[in-house]
Design a protein around this motif. Structure first.
Motif, mmCIF file in Angstrom:
data_model
loop_
_atom_site.group_PDB
_atom_site.id
_atom_site.type_symbol
_atom_site.label_atom_id
_atom_site.label_comp_id
_atom_site.label_asym_id
_atom_site.label_seq_id
_atom_site.Cartn_x
_atom_site.Cartn_y
_atom_site.Cartn_z
ATOM 1 N N MET A 168 -9.460 85.183 -38.914
ATOM 2 C CA MET A 168 -10.321 86.368 -38.985
ATOM 3 C C MET A 168 -11.786 85.974 -38.842
ATOM 4 S SD MET A 168 -8.355 89.007 -39.360
ATOM 5 C CE MET A 168 -9.372 90.312 -40.042
ATOM 6 N N ILE A 169 -12.545 86.844 -38.215
ATOM 7 C CA ILE A 169 -13.984 86.654 -38.077
ATOM 8 C C ILE A 169 -14.659 87.493 -39.168
ATOM 9 C CG2 ILE A 169 -15.992 87.059 -36.608
ATOM 10 C CD1 ILE A 169 -14.130 86.610 -34.193
ATOM 11 N N ALA A 189 -15.436 87.683 -29.672
ATOM 12 C CA ALA A 189 -14.184 87.013 -30.030
ATOM 13 C C ALA A 189 -13.708 86.128 -28.884
ATOM 14 C CB ALA A 189 -13.115 88.044 -30.390
ATOM 15 N N ALA A 190 -13.857 86.613 -27.651
ATOM 16 C CA ALA A 190 -13.471 85.815 -26.489
ATOM 17 C C ALA A 190 -14.329 84.559 -26.392
ATOM 18 C CB ALA A 190 -13.593 86.646 -25.220
ATOM 19 N N ASP A 223 -19.317 84.574 -40.364
ATOM 20 C CA ASP A 223 -19.373 84.098 -38.983
ATOM 21 C C ASP A 223 -20.390 84.872 -38.155
ATOM 22 O OD1 ASP A 223 -17.056 82.264 -39.218
ATOM 23 O OD2 ASP A 223 -15.959 84.137 -39.546
ATOM 24 N N LEU A 224 -20.513 86.166 -38.442
ATOM 25 C CA LEU A 224 -21.311 87.061 -37.599
ATOM 26 C C LEU A 224 -22.071 88.056 -38.461
ATOM 27 C CD1 LEU A 224 -21.939 88.231 -34.711
ATOM 28 C CD2 LEU A 224 -19.900 89.663 -35.014
ATOM 29 N N VAL A 225 -23.320 88.309 -38.076
ATOM 30 C CA VAL A 225 -24.136 89.331 -38.737
ATOM 31 C C VAL A 225 -24.461 90.424 -37.734
ATOM 32 C CG1 VAL A 225 -26.284 89.844 -39.971
ATOM 33 C CG2 VAL A 225 -25.177 87.614 -40.267
ATOM 34 N N LEU A 226 -24.127 91.669 -38.068
ATOM 35 C CA LEU A 226 -24.592 92.821 -37.308
ATOM 36 C C LEU A 226 -25.874 93.279 -37.981
ATOM 37 C CD1 LEU A 226 -21.346 94.895 -36.623
ATOM 38 C CD2 LEU A 226 -22.367 93.056 -35.274
ATOM 39 N N PHE A 263 -11.336 91.122 -36.881
ATOM 40 C CA PHE A 263 -12.617 91.183 -37.582
ATOM 41 C C PHE A 263 -12.427 91.823 -38.955
ATOM 42 C CE2 PHE A 263 -13.808 90.828 -33.196
ATOM 43 C CZ PHE A 263 -14.994 90.124 -33.189
ATOM 44 N N ARG A 264 -13.218 91.360 -39.925
ATOM 45 C CA ARG A 264 -13.236 92.009 -41.225
ATOM 46 C C ARG A 264 -14.655 91.948 -41.785
ATOM 47 N NH1 ARG A 264 -9.648 87.453 -44.427
ATOM 48 N NH2 ARG A 264 -11.159 85.739 -44.301
#
Length: 225
Positions: A1-2, A119-120, A49-52, A27-28
Motif C-alpha cells: 500500500m502507498i 503508482a506506475a 510515501d506521498l503528500v497531497l 492507496f490509503r
C-alpha cells in the motif's frame, strides 16, 4: 500500500480528497493535516510515501512545507493539489521537487489519473537495476501530461499542463474564456494552446449555438491517459 498524507486548510476539502484517495486501489490515507505545522509534525511522527499538498495554508504556504521537508532530509513524494495556478508558483513547485500539480477544482477522475501514474512510477523505480534510454524516458514521462511536454518551440509545457488540468476537472466542455479564467492565463494564450492541442488530437472542439450570432467554441480533453 502507498501511504498518503492529505494536507488542506479546509477540513471538508481534506475529507473529500481523502475519500477520493481511498477509492483508488493501492492507496490509503494515514493522516490529514490543515496547516503547515500539522503536516510537518505528522510526517515526523508517521512517515508516508506521498503528500497531497495544498499551497494555501494558514501558517506557511505549500512550497515552504516542501522546502522544510527537503531540509530535514525527508525525500517523500509530493503532489501539489491547490487552487494556486499562477505560473510562478507552478514553476517553483516543479523546481522544489513536486512530482505533479493538480489545479482545483478537479473531479475524482483527475486525481485518480495522477495517483495511478504515480503508482506506475513507483513500480518502475522499485524494479531497480540499470536503465536504457527507453526506460529513462518512461520514468521521466510517467507523470507527464500525456505528451504535452512535446510542444513546438515557443510553447510552455507548464502552460499546456494548466490548460489540461482545467479541462480534466471540468464536467462539461468549456469556452476559451472560461479556460482562461480558471487557468489564470489570458484568453489569447488559452486559445493558442487549445488550437494546438486540438490539432494534435488531445482536445475535442464542439460548437454551442445560441439564439443569435456566431456559435461558441467549446473544448474538452479527450486524450487517453
Amino acid at each position: 500500500m502507498i501511504d498518503v498524507l492529505v494536507v488542506d486548510d479546509d477540513v471538508r476539502v481534506a475529507q473529500i480528497n481523502a475519500a477520493y484517495v481511498a477509492k483508488v486501489a493501492g492507496f490509503r490515507v494515514t493522516a490529514t493535516a490543515h496547516s503547515a505545522a500539522q503536516a510537518l509534525a505528522s510526517v515526523g511522527a508517521h512517515p508516508v510515501d506521498l503528500v497531497l499538498l495544498d499551497h494555501y495554508l494558514p501558517d506557511e504556504n505549500g512550497l515552504a512545507v516542501v522546502r522544510e521537508l527537503r531540509s530535514r532530509g525527508l525525500h517523500l513524494d509530493v503532489i501539489m493539489v491547490t487552487a494556486a495556478r499562477d505560473i510562478a508558483t507552478v514553476q517553483a513547485a516543479q523546481r522544489h521537487g513536486a512530482l505533479q500539480y493538480l489545479v482545483k477544482p478537479f473531479n475524482f477522475a483527475g486525481l485518480r489519473t495522477k495517483l495511478e501514474a504515480y503508482a506506475a512510477l513507483r513500480r518502475t523505480l522499485d524494479g531497480g537495476g540499470e536503465a536504457e534510454q527507453a526506460e529513462v524516458d518512461r520514468i521521466f514521462g510517467a507523470l507527464s501530461a500525456a505528451g504535452v511536454s512535446e510542444l513546438p518551440k515557443g510553447h510552455s509545457p507548464t502552460t499546456a499542463e494548466l490548460v489540461r488540468q482545467v479541462l480534466l476537472g471540468a464536467e462539461l466542455p468549456l469556452s476559451a474564456q472560461e479556460i482562461a479564467e480558471r487557468s489564470g492565463v489570458s484568453r489569447q494564450t488559452a486559445q493558442r494552446y487549445l488550437k494546438l492541442l486540438e490539432r494534435t488530437g488531445r482536445v475535442r472542439l464542439s460548437l454551442k449555438y445560441g439564439e443569435t450570432g456566431r456559435p461558441e467554441h467549446r473544448y474538452a480533453w479527450v486524450a487517453s491517459l
